[in-house]
Design a protein around this motif. Structure first.
Motif: not given
Length: 83
Positions: A38, A41, A44
């Motif tokens: 997480n 991410n 991203l």
């Protein structure tokens, strides 16, 4: 007189307890890995948000300068070439 099933039940309970302890350790490790994923991410997600804003602004600019139509035509041409 001893109950013959007491020893068997004690062994089964010990196995269950050991399996629950192993399961708990595995779930803790899994949670740590998910937290790491997480965190990776999140970069991203930030990039995706920036890209979406850029794309929206570029489309607004192209629409305001009437430059959007040739881009659509070239996209259609690319799709036809791929077929």
């Amino acid at each position: 007189m001893r109950n013959p099933y007491d020893e068997q039940q004690t062994q089964i309970l010990a196995r269950i307890t050991n399996n629950v302890v192993k399961l708990n350790e595995t779930l803790l490790e899994l949670n740590q890995k998910i937290e790491e994923i997480n965190e990776m991410n999140s970069d991203l997600v930030a990039f995706s948000n920036i890209w979406n804003h850029y794309q929206r602004n570029a489309n607004l600019y192209l629409a305001s300068t009437n430059s959007l139509e040739p881009a659509k035509a070239s996209k259609q041409q690319r799709q036809q070439r791929q077929r």
